[in-house]
Motif scaffolding. Sequence first.
Motif, PDB file in Angstrom:
ATOM      1  N   GLY A 109       0.840  -1.199  -0.067  1.00 16.01           N
ATOM      2  CA  GLY A 109       0.095  -0.048   0.054  1.00 16.01           C
ATOM      3  C   GLY A 109       0.833   1.217  -0.037  1.00 16.01           C
ATOM      4  N   ASN A 110       0.404   2.460   0.515  1.00 15.85           N
ATOM      5  CA  ASN A 110       0.867   3.590   0.355  1.00 15.85           C
ATOM      6  C   ASN A 110       1.732   3.931   1.704  1.00 15.85           C
ATOM      7  N   ASN A 111       2.686   4.571   1.636  1.00 15.09           N
ATOM      8  CA  ASN A 111       3.367   5.011   2.852  1.00 15.09           C
ATOM      9  C   ASN A 111       3.911   4.069   3.740  1.00 15.09           C
ATOM     10  N   VAL A 112       4.340   2.896   3.095  1.00 12.21           N
ATOM     11  CA  VAL A 112       4.924   1.724   3.774  1.00 12.21           C
ATOM     12  C   VAL A 112       6.470   1.883   3.659  1.00 12.21           C
ATOM     13  N   GLU A 113       7.122   1.710   4.657  1.00 17.70           N
ATOM     14  CA  GLU A 113       8.766   1.652   4.697  1.00 17.70           C
ATOM     15  C   GLU A 113       9.048   0.284   5.180  1.00 17.70           C
ATOM     16  N   VAL A 114      10.060  -0.436   4.267  1.00 17.23           N
ATOM     17  CA  VAL A 114      10.677  -1.617   4.346  1.00 17.23           C
ATOM     18  C   VAL A 114      12.369  -1.341   4.712  1.00 17.23           C
ATOM     19  N   GLY A 115      12.697  -2.171   5.785  1.00 15.55           N
ATOM     20  CA  GLY A 115      14.015  -1.837   6.063  1.00 15.55           C
ATOM     21  C   GLY A 115      15.166  -2.624   5.339  1.00 15.55           C
ATOM     22  N   ALA A 116      16.534  -2.393   5.481  1.00 15.48           N
ATOM     23  CA  ALA A 116      17.427  -3.384   4.751  1.00 15.48           C
ATOM     24  C   ALA A 116      17.530  -4.528   4.622  1.00 15.48           C
ATOM     25  N   ASN A 117      17.563  -5.264   3.477  1.00 15.28           N
ATOM     26  CA  ASN A 117      17.635  -6.501   3.464  1.00 15.28           C
ATOM     27  C   ASN A 117      16.575  -7.574   3.998  1.00 15.28           C
ATOM     28  N   SER A 118      15.344  -6.820   3.964  1.00 15.57           N
ATOM     29  CA  SER A 118      13.868  -7.564   4.350  1.00 15.57           C
ATOM     30  C   SER A 118      13.415  -7.910   3.008  1.00 15.57           C
ATOM     31  N   CYS A 119      12.737  -9.207   3.171  1.00 19.72           N
ATOM     32  CA  CYS A 119      12.053  -9.934   2.100  1.00 19.72           C
ATOM     33  C   CYS A 119      10.616 -10.193   2.376  1.00 19.72           C
ATOM     34  N   ILE A 120       9.967  -9.947   1.161  1.00 16.84           N
ATOM     35  CA  ILE A 120       8.320 -10.040   1.303  1.00 16.84           C
ATOM     36  C   ILE A 120       8.285 -11.103   0.122  1.00 16.84           C
ATOM     37  N   THR A 157       0.049 -11.842  -1.470  1.00 16.15           N
ATOM     38  CA  THR A 157       0.763 -11.167  -0.109  1.00 16.15           C
ATOM     39  C   THR A 157       0.302  -9.853  -0.047  1.00 16.15           C
ATOM     40  N   VAL A 158      -0.259  -9.263   0.926  1.00 16.14           N
ATOM     41  CA  VAL A 158      -0.872  -7.987   0.990  1.00 16.14           C
ATOM     42  C   VAL A 158      -0.191  -7.133   2.218  1.00 16.14           C
ATOM     43  N   ILE A 159       0.538  -5.971   1.961  1.00 16.99           N
ATOM     44  CA  ILE A 159       0.874  -5.159   3.052  1.00 16.99           C
ATOM     45  C   ILE A 159       0.367  -3.733   3.152  1.00 16.99           C
ATOM     46  N   GLU A 160      -0.448  -3.466   3.889  1.00 13.14           N
ATOM     47  CA  GLU A 160      -1.636  -2.438   3.720  1.00 13.14           C
ATOM     48  C   GLU A 160      -0.805  -0.990   4.033  1.00 13.14           C
ATOM     49  N   ASP A 161      -1.457  -0.060   3.761  1.00 13.37           N
ATOM     50  CA  ASP A 161      -1.052   1.392   4.158  1.00 13.37           C
ATOM     51  C   ASP A 161      -0.317   1.613   5.497  1.00 13.37           C
ATOM     52  N   GLY A 162       0.804   2.497   5.258  1.00 13.17           N
ATOM     53  CA  GLY A 162       1.331   2.904   6.676  1.00 13.17           C
ATOM     54  C   GLY A 162       2.191   1.771   7.649  1.00 13.17           C
ATOM     55  N   LEU A 186      16.026  -6.644   7.935  1.00 18.63           N
ATOM     56  CA  LEU A 186      16.147  -8.332   7.975  1.00 18.63           C
ATOM     57  C   LEU A 186      14.900  -8.842   8.771  1.00 18.63           C
ATOM     58  N   VAL A 187      13.596  -8.455   8.178  1.00 18.33           N
ATOM     59  CA  VAL A 187      12.427  -9.261   8.441  1.00 18.33           C
ATOM     60  C   VAL A 187      12.165 -10.010   7.347  1.00 18.33           C
ATOM     61  N   GLN A 188      11.775 -11.147   7.667  1.00 15.17           N
ATOM     62  CA  GLN A 188      11.135 -12.236   6.592  1.00 15.17           C
ATOM     63  C   GLN A 188       9.553 -12.226   6.674  1.00 15.17           C
ATOM     64  N   ILE A 189       8.866 -12.117   5.605  1.00 22.42           N
ATOM     65  CA  ILE A 189       7.412 -12.370   5.364  1.00 22.42           C
ATOM     66  C   ILE A 189       7.288 -13.420   4.378  1.00 22.42           C
ATOM     67  N   GLY A 190       6.473 -14.236   4.654  1.00 25.87           N
ATOM     68  CA  GLY A 190       6.219 -15.468   3.813  1.00 25.87           C
ATOM     69  C   GLY A 190       5.050 -15.222   2.934  1.00 25.87           C
ATOM     70  N   HIS A 191       4.738 -16.323   2.145  1.00 23.23           N
ATOM     71  CA  HIS A 191       3.842 -16.074   0.945  1.00 23.23           C
ATOM     72  C   HIS A 191       2.241 -16.091   1.564  1.00 23.23           C
ATOM     73  N   ASN A 192       1.589 -15.156   1.027  1.00 21.59           N
ATOM     74  CA  ASN A 192       0.110 -14.870   1.476  1.00 21.59           C
ATOM     75  C   ASN A 192      -0.075 -14.293   2.639  1.00 21.59           C
ATOM     76  N   VAL A 193       0.782 -13.657   3.455  1.00 25.41           N
ATOM     77  CA  VAL A 193       0.819 -13.089   4.572  1.00 25.41           C
ATOM     78  C   VAL A 193      -0.077 -11.816   4.392  1.00 25.41           C
ATOM     79  N   GLN A 194      -0.917 -11.576   5.086  1.00 27.49           N
ATOM     80  CA  GLN A 194      -1.463 -10.037   5.288  1.00 27.49           C
ATOM     81  C   GLN A 194      -1.387  -9.354   6.532  1.00 27.49           C
ATOM     82  N   ILE A 195      -0.718  -7.966   6.311  1.00 27.18           N
ATOM     83  CA  ILE A 195      -0.331  -7.288   7.445  1.00 27.18           C
ATOM     84  C   ILE A 195      -1.223  -5.963   7.245  1.00 27.18           C
TER      85      ILE A 195
END
Length: 353
Positions: free
Chosen positions: A206-217, A225-230, A236-245
Amino acid sequence: MARGVYLLGDLAQVAGAELRGDAGYQISAVAPLDTAGSGDLTFYHDMHLRGLLKTSKAGAILIAPRDAEQFSGNRLLTDNPYAAFARVMQHIYPQVAPRPGLHHTAQLARDAQVDPDARIDAHVQIGAGAVIAKGVWLEAGTFVGAGAEVGQGSHLYPGVKIYGGCKVGAGCVLHAGVVIGADGFGFAEADGRFLKIPQVGRVLIGNNVEVGANSCIDRGALADTVIEDGVKIDNLVQIGHNVQIGAHTVVAGQTGIAGSARIGRHCRIGGQVGIAGHLEIADGCVIAGQSAVTHSLRRAGVYSGVIPVQEASHWRRIAARLDGLDTLFRRMKRVERTLEQDLSTNGEPTDRE
Protein backbone atom coordinates in the motif's frame (compact mmCIF):
# COMPACT_ATOMS: atom_id res chain seq x y z
CA MET A 1 22.72 19.42 8.92
CA ALA A 2 20.09 21.84 10.13
CA ARG A 3 19.18 24.62 7.76
CA GLY A 4 19.66 27.94 9.59
CA VAL A 5 18.15 29.22 12.82
CA TYR A 6 14.58 28.65 14.02
CA LEU A 7 12.50 30.68 16.44
CA LEU A 8 11.08 28.64 19.29
CA GLY A 9 7.61 30.08 18.76
CA ASP A 10 7.61 28.83 15.17
CA LEU A 11 8.78 25.37 16.26
CA ALA A 12 5.98 25.25 18.83
CA GLN A 13 3.48 25.70 16.01
CA VAL A 14 5.18 23.00 13.93
CA ALA A 15 5.12 20.61 16.88
CA GLY A 16 1.54 21.44 17.84
CA ALA A 17 2.80 22.22 21.36
CA GLU A 18 2.08 24.89 23.99
CA LEU A 19 5.04 27.21 24.52
CA ARG A 20 6.19 27.99 28.06
CA GLY A 21 9.10 30.33 27.51
CA ASP A 22 10.63 32.80 25.07
CA ALA A 23 9.01 32.65 21.63
CA GLY A 24 11.99 34.52 20.16
CA TYR A 25 14.55 32.06 21.50
CA GLN A 26 16.76 30.80 18.67
CA ILE A 27 17.24 27.09 17.99
CA SER A 28 19.87 25.87 15.55
CA ALA A 29 19.71 22.08 15.98
CA VAL A 30 18.03 19.13 17.68
CA ALA A 31 20.09 17.02 20.10
CA PRO A 32 19.73 14.24 22.71
CA LEU A 33 18.85 15.17 26.26
CA ASP A 34 22.31 14.45 27.66
CA THR A 35 24.37 16.31 25.03
CA ALA A 36 22.08 19.22 24.05
CA GLY A 37 23.47 22.73 24.47
CA SER A 38 21.93 26.17 24.74
CA GLY A 39 21.16 26.37 21.02
CA ASP A 40 19.53 22.94 20.86
CA LEU A 41 16.00 21.63 21.16
CA THR A 42 15.68 18.25 22.88
CA PHE A 43 12.81 16.02 23.96
CA TYR A 44 11.86 13.81 26.90
CA HIS A 45 9.58 10.78 26.73
CA ASP A 46 11.51 7.98 28.43
CA MET A 47 11.23 7.72 32.21
CA HIS A 48 14.64 6.01 32.34
CA LEU A 49 16.19 9.37 31.43
CA ARG A 50 14.33 11.32 34.08
CA GLY A 51 17.51 12.02 36.04
CA LEU A 52 18.89 14.03 33.11
CA LEU A 53 16.08 16.58 33.14
CA LYS A 54 17.53 18.71 35.93
CA THR A 55 21.07 18.62 34.52
CA SER A 56 20.37 19.06 30.80
CA LYS A 57 21.79 22.23 29.26
CA ALA A 58 19.28 22.24 26.35
CA GLY A 59 17.88 25.56 25.27
CA ALA A 60 14.38 24.11 25.05
CA ILE A 61 12.61 20.80 25.49
CA LEU A 62 9.56 18.97 24.13
CA ILE A 63 7.95 17.48 27.22
CA ALA A 64 4.63 16.24 28.58
CA PRO A 65 2.81 18.60 30.98
CA ARG A 66 3.09 16.07 33.83
CA ASP A 67 6.90 16.26 33.65
CA ALA A 68 7.26 19.96 32.87
CA GLU A 69 8.29 21.05 36.35
CA GLN A 70 11.38 18.84 36.18
CA PHE A 71 12.96 21.16 33.57
CA SER A 72 13.62 24.82 34.30
CA GLY A 73 14.22 26.18 30.79
CA ASN A 74 12.02 26.83 27.76
CA ARG A 75 9.37 24.14 27.41
CA LEU A 76 7.10 22.99 24.60
CA LEU A 77 4.25 21.11 26.25
CA THR A 78 2.62 18.24 24.41
CA ASP A 79 0.98 14.96 25.38
CA ASN A 80 3.13 13.13 22.82
CA PRO A 81 6.68 14.55 22.86
CA TYR A 82 8.05 11.85 20.57
CA ALA A 83 5.53 12.57 17.81
CA ALA A 84 6.14 16.31 18.24
CA PHE A 85 9.87 15.62 17.94
CA ALA A 86 9.21 13.79 14.65
CA ARG A 87 7.32 16.81 13.28
CA VAL A 88 10.12 19.17 14.23
CA MET A 89 12.74 16.89 12.68
CA GLN A 90 10.77 16.76 9.42
CA HIS A 91 10.63 20.55 9.46
CA ILE A 92 14.34 21.08 10.15
CA TYR A 93 15.57 18.23 7.96
CA PRO A 94 13.10 18.09 5.06
CA GLN A 95 13.35 15.38 2.43
CA VAL A 96 14.82 16.79 -0.77
CA ALA A 97 12.88 15.89 -3.91
CA PRO A 98 15.09 14.05 -6.41
CA ARG A 99 16.13 15.83 -9.57
CA PRO A 100 14.46 14.06 -12.53
CA GLY A 101 16.75 12.26 -14.91
CA LEU A 102 17.67 9.02 -16.63
CA HIS A 103 21.22 7.71 -16.29
CA HIS A 104 22.75 6.54 -19.53
CA THR A 105 23.55 3.09 -18.09
CA ALA A 106 19.95 2.36 -17.09
CA GLN A 107 18.16 -0.33 -19.11
CA LEU A 108 14.47 0.23 -19.84
CA ALA A 109 12.18 -2.10 -21.77
CA ARG A 110 10.63 -0.39 -24.77
CA ASP A 111 7.13 -0.60 -23.38
CA ALA A 112 8.03 0.38 -19.81
CA GLN A 113 6.15 3.49 -18.69
CA VAL A 114 8.51 5.84 -16.86
CA ASP A 115 7.22 9.25 -15.87
CA PRO A 116 9.52 12.07 -17.05
CA ASP A 117 9.64 13.43 -13.49
CA ALA A 118 11.14 10.20 -12.13
CA ARG A 119 14.83 9.80 -11.32
CA ILE A 120 16.47 6.65 -12.65
CA ASP A 121 20.07 6.15 -11.50
CA ALA A 122 22.95 4.07 -12.82
CA HIS A 123 22.45 0.43 -13.83
CA VAL A 124 18.75 0.38 -13.01
CA GLN A 125 16.77 -2.24 -14.95
CA ILE A 126 13.07 -1.83 -15.71
CA GLY A 127 11.18 -4.70 -17.31
CA ALA A 128 8.49 -4.91 -19.98
CA GLY A 129 5.24 -3.18 -19.12
CA ALA A 130 6.51 -1.87 -15.77
CA VAL A 131 5.08 1.45 -14.57
CA ILE A 132 7.21 4.04 -12.74
CA ALA A 133 5.14 6.97 -11.50
CA LYS A 134 5.90 10.66 -11.05
CA GLY A 135 8.60 11.57 -8.54
CA VAL A 136 9.87 8.02 -8.06
CA TRP A 137 13.57 7.67 -7.28
CA LEU A 138 15.23 4.39 -8.24
CA GLU A 139 18.78 4.37 -6.94
CA ALA A 140 21.69 2.51 -8.49
CA GLY A 141 21.28 -1.17 -9.27
CA THR A 142 17.56 -1.35 -8.59
CA PHE A 143 15.55 -3.91 -10.58
CA VAL A 144 11.85 -3.55 -11.39
CA GLY A 145 10.46 -6.62 -13.12
CA ALA A 146 7.98 -7.00 -15.95
CA GLY A 147 4.54 -5.62 -15.17
CA ALA A 148 5.58 -4.30 -11.77
CA GLU A 149 4.45 -0.87 -10.57
CA VAL A 150 6.06 1.74 -8.30
CA GLY A 151 3.73 4.50 -7.07
CA GLN A 152 4.18 8.24 -7.01
CA GLY A 153 7.01 9.62 -4.90
CA SER A 154 8.35 6.26 -3.74
CA HIS A 155 12.07 5.93 -3.07
CA LEU A 156 13.92 2.69 -3.71
CA TYR A 157 17.46 2.64 -2.36
CA PRO A 158 20.37 0.85 -4.11
CA GLY A 159 19.95 -2.79 -4.97
CA VAL A 160 16.22 -3.13 -4.33
CA LYS A 161 14.58 -5.91 -6.34
CA ILE A 162 10.90 -5.80 -7.30
CA TYR A 163 9.89 -9.02 -9.03
CA GLY A 164 7.46 -9.06 -11.92
CA GLY A 165 3.82 -8.22 -11.32
CA CYS A 166 4.30 -6.78 -7.83
CA LYS A 167 2.99 -3.36 -6.86
CA VAL A 168 4.49 -0.74 -4.55
CA GLY A 169 2.19 2.13 -3.58
CA ALA A 170 2.80 5.87 -3.35
CA GLY A 171 5.20 7.45 -0.86
CA CYS A 172 6.94 4.20 0.03
CA VAL A 173 10.56 3.81 1.11
CA LEU A 174 12.40 0.56 0.41
CA HIS A 175 15.93 0.43 1.77
CA ALA A 176 18.96 -1.23 0.22
CA GLY A 177 18.74 -4.92 -0.51
CA VAL A 178 14.98 -5.29 -0.08
CA VAL A 179 13.47 -8.08 -2.18
CA ILE A 180 9.77 -7.92 -3.03
CA GLY A 181 8.12 -10.88 -4.71
CA ALA A 182 10.59 -13.75 -4.46
CA ASP A 183 8.95 -17.16 -4.53
CA GLY A 184 7.20 -18.24 -1.38
CA PHE A 185 8.56 -21.30 0.40
CA GLY A 186 6.10 -23.75 -1.13
CA PHE A 187 7.03 -27.42 -1.59
CA ALA A 188 5.06 -30.68 -1.50
CA GLU A 189 6.73 -33.85 -0.30
CA ALA A 190 6.45 -36.96 -2.47
CA ASP A 191 8.52 -40.14 -2.24
CA GLY A 192 11.06 -38.53 0.04
CA ARG A 193 11.60 -35.56 -2.24
CA PHE A 194 10.08 -32.11 -2.51
CA LEU A 195 8.12 -30.84 -5.47
CA LYS A 196 8.11 -27.08 -6.01
CA ILE A 197 4.69 -25.46 -6.04
CA PRO A 198 4.70 -22.56 -8.53
CA GLN A 199 4.14 -19.27 -6.75
CA VAL A 200 1.81 -17.33 -9.04
CA GLY A 201 0.48 -14.66 -6.66
CA ARG A 202 1.90 -11.17 -6.24
CA VAL A 203 2.99 -8.80 -3.50
CA LEU A 204 0.76 -5.75 -3.13
CA ILE A 205 2.18 -2.95 -0.98
CA GLY A 206 0.00 0.00 0.00
CA ASN A 207 0.89 3.66 0.39
CA ASN A 208 3.45 5.14 2.80
CA VAL A 209 5.00 1.79 3.66
CA GLU A 210 8.65 1.63 4.74
CA VAL A 211 10.72 -1.56 4.52
CA GLY A 212 14.15 -1.82 6.14
CA ALA A 213 17.36 -3.05 4.56
CA ASN A 214 17.62 -6.67 3.42
CA SER A 215 14.05 -7.55 4.33
CA CYS A 216 12.15 -9.96 2.09
CA ILE A 217 8.44 -10.17 1.29
CA ASP A 218 7.51 -13.30 -0.66
CA ARG A 219 4.88 -13.44 -3.38
CA GLY A 220 1.72 -15.44 -2.80
CA ALA A 221 1.26 -19.01 -3.93
CA LEU A 222 -2.18 -18.41 -5.48
CA ALA A 223 -3.60 -15.31 -3.76
CA ASP A 224 -1.49 -12.21 -3.08
CA THR A 225 0.71 -11.21 -0.17
CA VAL A 226 -0.72 -7.89 1.05
CA ILE A 227 0.96 -5.13 3.07
CA GLU A 228 -1.56 -2.38 3.81
CA ASP A 229 -1.05 1.40 4.08
CA GLY A 230 1.36 2.83 6.63
CA VAL A 231 3.04 -0.43 7.65
CA LYS A 232 6.63 -0.03 8.90
CA ILE A 233 8.99 -3.00 8.61
CA ASP A 234 12.48 -3.01 10.11
CA ASN A 235 15.70 -4.52 8.72
CA LEU A 236 16.13 -8.28 8.18
CA VAL A 237 12.47 -9.23 8.39
CA GLN A 238 11.10 -12.26 6.52
CA ILE A 239 7.45 -12.24 5.45
CA GLY A 240 6.17 -15.45 3.92
CA HIS A 241 3.75 -16.05 1.07
CA ASN A 242 0.10 -15.02 1.38
CA VAL A 243 0.72 -13.08 4.60
CA GLN A 244 -1.55 -10.10 5.18
CA ILE A 245 -0.43 -7.22 7.41
CA GLY A 246 -2.99 -4.61 8.40
CA ALA A 247 -2.57 -0.87 8.11
CA HIS A 248 -0.17 0.98 10.43
CA THR A 249 1.33 -2.13 11.99
CA VAL A 250 5.05 -2.00 12.87
CA VAL A 251 7.39 -5.00 12.72
CA ALA A 252 10.85 -4.86 14.33
CA GLY A 253 14.05 -6.44 13.04
CA GLN A 254 14.74 -10.15 12.57
CA THR A 255 11.09 -11.09 12.88
CA GLY A 256 9.83 -13.99 10.80
CA ILE A 257 6.20 -14.35 9.74
CA ALA A 258 5.28 -17.69 8.19
CA GLY A 259 2.96 -18.16 5.25
CA SER A 260 -0.73 -17.23 5.33
CA ALA A 261 -0.57 -15.51 8.72
CA ARG A 262 -2.99 -12.60 9.02
CA ILE A 263 -1.77 -9.68 11.12
CA GLY A 264 -4.29 -7.03 12.15
CA ARG A 265 -4.09 -3.26 12.04
CA HIS A 266 -2.16 -1.10 14.51
CA CYS A 267 -0.19 -4.04 15.87
CA ARG A 268 3.32 -3.72 17.32
CA ILE A 269 5.61 -6.69 16.82
CA GLY A 270 8.96 -6.69 18.60
CA GLY A 271 12.32 -7.88 17.34
CA GLN A 272 13.06 -11.58 16.72
CA VAL A 273 9.43 -12.58 17.04
CA GLY A 274 8.44 -15.80 15.29
CA ILE A 275 4.85 -16.11 14.04
CA ALA A 276 3.69 -19.50 12.80
CA GLY A 277 1.74 -19.87 9.58
CA HIS A 278 -2.03 -19.68 9.14
CA LEU A 279 -2.55 -17.74 12.38
CA GLU A 280 -4.66 -14.66 13.00
CA ILE A 281 -3.43 -11.72 15.07
CA ALA A 282 -6.19 -9.32 16.11
CA ASP A 283 -6.05 -5.56 15.60
CA GLY A 284 -4.07 -3.74 18.27
CA CYS A 285 -1.96 -6.64 19.54
CA VAL A 286 1.46 -5.90 21.04
CA ILE A 287 3.94 -8.80 20.90
CA ALA A 288 7.13 -8.49 22.94
CA GLY A 289 10.51 -9.22 21.40
CA GLN A 290 11.65 -12.86 21.00
CA SER A 291 8.16 -14.19 21.54
CA ALA A 292 7.07 -17.36 19.75
CA VAL A 293 3.49 -17.07 18.49
CA THR A 294 2.18 -20.59 17.99
CA HIS A 295 -1.57 -19.94 18.14
CA SER A 296 -3.94 -17.20 17.02
CA LEU A 297 -4.31 -14.10 19.20
CA ARG A 298 -7.96 -13.21 18.75
CA ARG A 299 -8.24 -10.14 20.95
CA ALA A 300 -6.13 -7.04 21.48
CA GLY A 301 -3.61 -7.19 24.30
CA VAL A 302 0.05 -7.32 25.24
CA TYR A 303 1.62 -10.73 24.69
CA SER A 304 5.04 -12.16 25.49
CA GLY A 305 6.75 -15.48 26.07
CA VAL A 306 8.68 -18.12 24.24
CA ILE A 307 6.88 -21.46 24.23
CA PRO A 308 4.06 -20.72 23.83
CA VAL A 309 3.19 -17.03 23.72
CA GLN A 310 0.96 -15.93 26.61
CA GLU A 311 -0.76 -12.79 27.75
CA ALA A 312 1.96 -10.64 29.28
CA SER A 313 0.49 -10.65 32.80
CA HIS A 314 0.32 -14.47 32.84
CA TRP A 315 3.85 -14.80 31.47
CA ARG A 316 5.24 -12.46 34.14
CA ARG A 317 3.78 -14.70 36.85
CA ILE A 318 5.40 -17.75 35.24
CA ALA A 319 8.73 -15.93 34.91
CA ALA A 320 8.64 -14.97 38.59
CA ARG A 321 8.12 -18.62 39.52
CA LEU A 322 10.95 -19.67 37.23
CA ASP A 323 13.29 -17.46 39.25
CA GLY A 324 12.52 -19.58 42.30
CA LEU A 325 13.07 -22.95 40.64
CA ASP A 326 16.73 -23.18 41.67
CA THR A 327 15.85 -22.60 45.32
CA LEU A 328 13.05 -25.15 45.10
CA PHE A 329 15.41 -27.65 43.46
CA ARG A 330 17.95 -27.33 46.29
CA ARG A 331 15.20 -27.80 48.88
CA MET A 332 13.97 -30.93 47.13
CA LYS A 333 17.50 -32.35 47.05
CA ARG A 334 17.80 -31.82 50.82
CA VAL A 335 14.48 -33.62 51.34
CA GLU A 336 15.66 -36.50 49.17
CA ARG A 337 18.88 -36.86 51.15
CA THR A 338 16.94 -36.83 54.43
CA LEU A 339 14.57 -39.52 53.15
CA GLU A 340 17.48 -41.64 51.95
CA GLN A 341 19.14 -41.40 55.39
CA ASP A 342 15.90 -42.37 57.11
CA LEU A 343 15.42 -45.35 54.82
CA SER A 344 18.99 -46.56 55.32
CA THR A 345 18.65 -46.24 59.10
CA ASN A 346 15.13 -47.54 59.79
CA GLY A 347 14.06 -49.17 56.56
CA GLU A 348 11.21 -46.74 56.20
CA PRO A 349 10.71 -42.95 56.27
CA THR A 350 10.61 -41.31 59.70
CA ASP A 351 7.45 -39.46 60.71
CA ARG A 352 8.86 -36.05 61.65
CA GLU A 353 5.62 -34.42 62.69
